[in-house]
Design an enzyme around this catalytic site. Structure first.
Site, PDB file in Angstrom:
ATOM      1  N   ARG A 224      36.060 -46.477  73.191  1.00  0.00           N
ATOM      2  CA  ARG A 224      35.721 -45.812  71.937  1.00  0.00           C
ATOM      3  C   ARG A 224      34.980 -44.521  72.265  1.00  0.00           C
ATOM      4  O   ARG A 224      34.147 -44.496  73.178  1.00  0.00           O
ATOM      5  CB  ARG A 224      34.848 -46.708  71.057  1.00  0.00           C
ATOM      6  CG  ARG A 224      35.617 -47.873  70.435  1.00  0.00           C
ATOM      7  CD  ARG A 224      34.663 -48.918  69.876  1.00  0.00           C
ATOM      8  NE  ARG A 224      35.367 -49.939  69.125  1.00  0.00           N
ATOM      9  CZ  ARG A 224      36.039 -50.948  69.655  1.00  0.00           C
ATOM     10  NH1 ARG A 224      36.108 -51.060  70.964  1.00  0.00           N
ATOM     11  NH2 ARG A 224      36.642 -51.838  68.889  1.00  0.00           N
ATOM     12  N   GLU A 253      37.927 -37.499  66.320  1.00  0.00           N
ATOM     13  CA  GLU A 253      39.355 -37.387  66.589  1.00  0.00           C
ATOM     14  C   GLU A 253      40.103 -36.946  65.335  1.00  0.00           C
ATOM     15  O   GLU A 253      39.740 -37.343  64.225  1.00  0.00           O
ATOM     16  CB  GLU A 253      39.915 -38.726  67.077  1.00  0.00           C
ATOM     17  CG  GLU A 253      39.304 -39.200  68.391  1.00  0.00           C
ATOM     18  CD  GLU A 253      39.934 -40.493  68.894  1.00  0.00           C
ATOM     19  OE1 GLU A 253      40.870 -41.004  68.224  1.00  0.00           O
ATOM     20  OE2 GLU A 253      39.506 -41.003  69.945  1.00  0.00           O
ATOM     21  N   HIS A 276      44.333 -40.324  72.748  1.00  0.00           N
ATOM     22  CA  HIS A 276      44.211 -41.728  72.318  1.00  0.00           C
ATOM     23  C   HIS A 276      45.549 -42.462  72.476  1.00  0.00           C
ATOM     24  O   HIS A 276      46.110 -43.010  71.518  1.00  0.00           O
ATOM     25  CB  HIS A 276      43.726 -41.817  70.865  1.00  0.00           C
ATOM     26  CG  HIS A 276      42.983 -43.096  70.586  1.00  0.00           C
ATOM     27  ND1 HIS A 276      41.915 -43.182  69.717  1.00  0.00           N
ATOM     28  CD2 HIS A 276      43.163 -44.357  71.059  1.00  0.00           C
ATOM     29  CE1 HIS A 276      41.476 -44.422  69.675  1.00  0.00           C
ATOM     30  NE2 HIS A 276      42.217 -45.154  70.474  1.00  0.00           N
TER      31      HIS A 276
END
Length: 392
Positions: A224, A253, A276
């Protein structure tokens, strides 16, 4: 029953719902429409795109909503507090992307330490340069894993071929693990590579941790974004406190495909970044879709709590004392009501009561209760019409 797949799902997952007789709606709803229409569905399944707010949940419970499923491991985009307060179970699919994320972590380690991305950029510009991209080997080095759950364990297996020593820190020490568990500070001191695989919402690696790490060490984060203090990381990379980093997650993000990504770490040459991609493999998407479809279906059809994140998957996880009560009785309407009333009249609280048919026209029920069932209660149960035997 109806399920809303607001962020799509693999066709194999949709097939599981169809076989269970559950209707699937794959139309994407924005936040406003989701709040308006969520009450029409028994279940909502999302990936990372949809934000499931308190308002969505409170609107859903006015209608049919019973469960929210997260197709993946992380569920930061779901208000689990609001879900718990409104009696909505939240489940995730923690097994689907274990290998994919572990493999990406290894890829980032290799990429960062061998300067593959930087060399590619140079070569695509037409510059043949070798000396400036000299790297290091993973073989024989020490890998430090912060957060030794499923993904951390899998990463420890993947590096066997590199003959790496694997040390790790986790509040829960796991037996039969390839990881040697040590205090967090000791892991940071010894590791040539630190790979973060922690959950939660707090900073795990910050200025203090970077000051402990070797100046030749690399940091990898596929967990994370908020687990790593990005300002502290930027300073550590720029000043040479650590050698480099490989990142797949960030504090902030973009929400949508094609959105602009702006992060000061982009300026540095000793960091490798990816958008990601931890779960972004065909295999992981397939496994995740199948798992979330199975666990949501099992809850809707059987009341199964496996992979629930806001309630105990099993009664043991509630960490409360309970006692078993075994009741052999006629398998006919009204028996549960009579048994439950007798227990309630004596102040005995039922937590769970699995039951199965046995023999001809009978059933065995195991009541898990919070108070010890005394002889007087057993005597009363055994006198009930239709109860053949009650034992504690």
């Amino acid at each position: 029953m109806k399920v809303l797949l607001n962020d799509s799902l693999n066709k194999e997952g949709i097939k599981i719902f169809a076989e269970a007789g559950i209707t699937v709606d794959t139309k994407k709803r924005n936040a406003k429409i989701l709040i308006k229409e969520i009450g029409e569905f028994d279940a909502l399944i999302v990936r990372s795109s949809t934000i499931v707010t308190r308002e969505v949940i409170e609107s859903g419970v006015k209608g049919n909503l019973k469960i929210i499923g997260r197709a993946g491991i992380g569920y930061d985009n779901i208000d689990t507090v609001a879900a718990s307060q409104n009696g909505i179970v939240v489940k995730n699919a923690p097994w689907g992307n274990i290998n994919a994320t572990a493999e990406l972590s290894l890829a980032l380690m290799l990429n960062a330490t061998r300067n593959i991305t930087q060399a590619q950029v140079s070569l695509k510009k037409g510059v043949w340069s070798k000396k400036s991209f000299e790297g290091r080997e993973l073989s024989g080095k020490t890998l430090g894993i912060i957060g030794c759950g499923r993904i951390g364990q899998r990463l420890s297996e993947l590096v066997i071929g590199f003959n790496m020593e694997v040390v790790g820190y986790d509040p829960v020490v796991r037996v039969n693990s390839r990881i040697k568990f040590l205090p967090k500070e000791e892991v940071l001191k010894r590791a040539d590579y630190v790979s973060v695989h922690a959950s939660g919402t707090r900073v795990i690696i910050g200025e203090k941790e970077f000051s402990i790490m070797k100046p030749t060490a690399y940091l990898v984060n596929t967990s994370r974004g908020h687990n790593v203090d990005e300002e502290a990381l930027f300073n550590a990379l720029e000043s040479g406190k650590i050698a480099g980093a490989g990142l797949d997650v960030y504090e902030n993000e973009p929400k949508n495909e094609g959105d602009k990504f702006n992060n000061k770490l982009q300026k540095l040459n000793n960091v490798v970044i990816s958008p990601h991609l931890g779960a972004s493999t065909k295999e992981a998407q397939l496994r995740t879709s199948i798992q979330i479809a199975q666990v949501v279906t099992n809850y809707l059809k059987k009341g199964d709590f496996s992979d629930a994140v806001n309630v105990g998957e099993t009664i043991e996880l509630e960490e409360k004392l309970f006692f078993p009560l075994f009741v052999y009785h006629d398998d006919k309407p009204g028996m549960f009501a009579k048994i439950s009333k007798t227990l309630a009249d004596h102040g005995v609280n039922i937590r769970e009561n699995p039951s199965r048919q046995i023999g001809d026209g009978c059933a065995i029920a195991v009541y898990l209760v919070h108070q010890k069932v005394e002889k007087t209660v057993l005597d009363e149960l055994n006198k009930l019409k239709g109860v053949h035997r009650a034992k504690a």
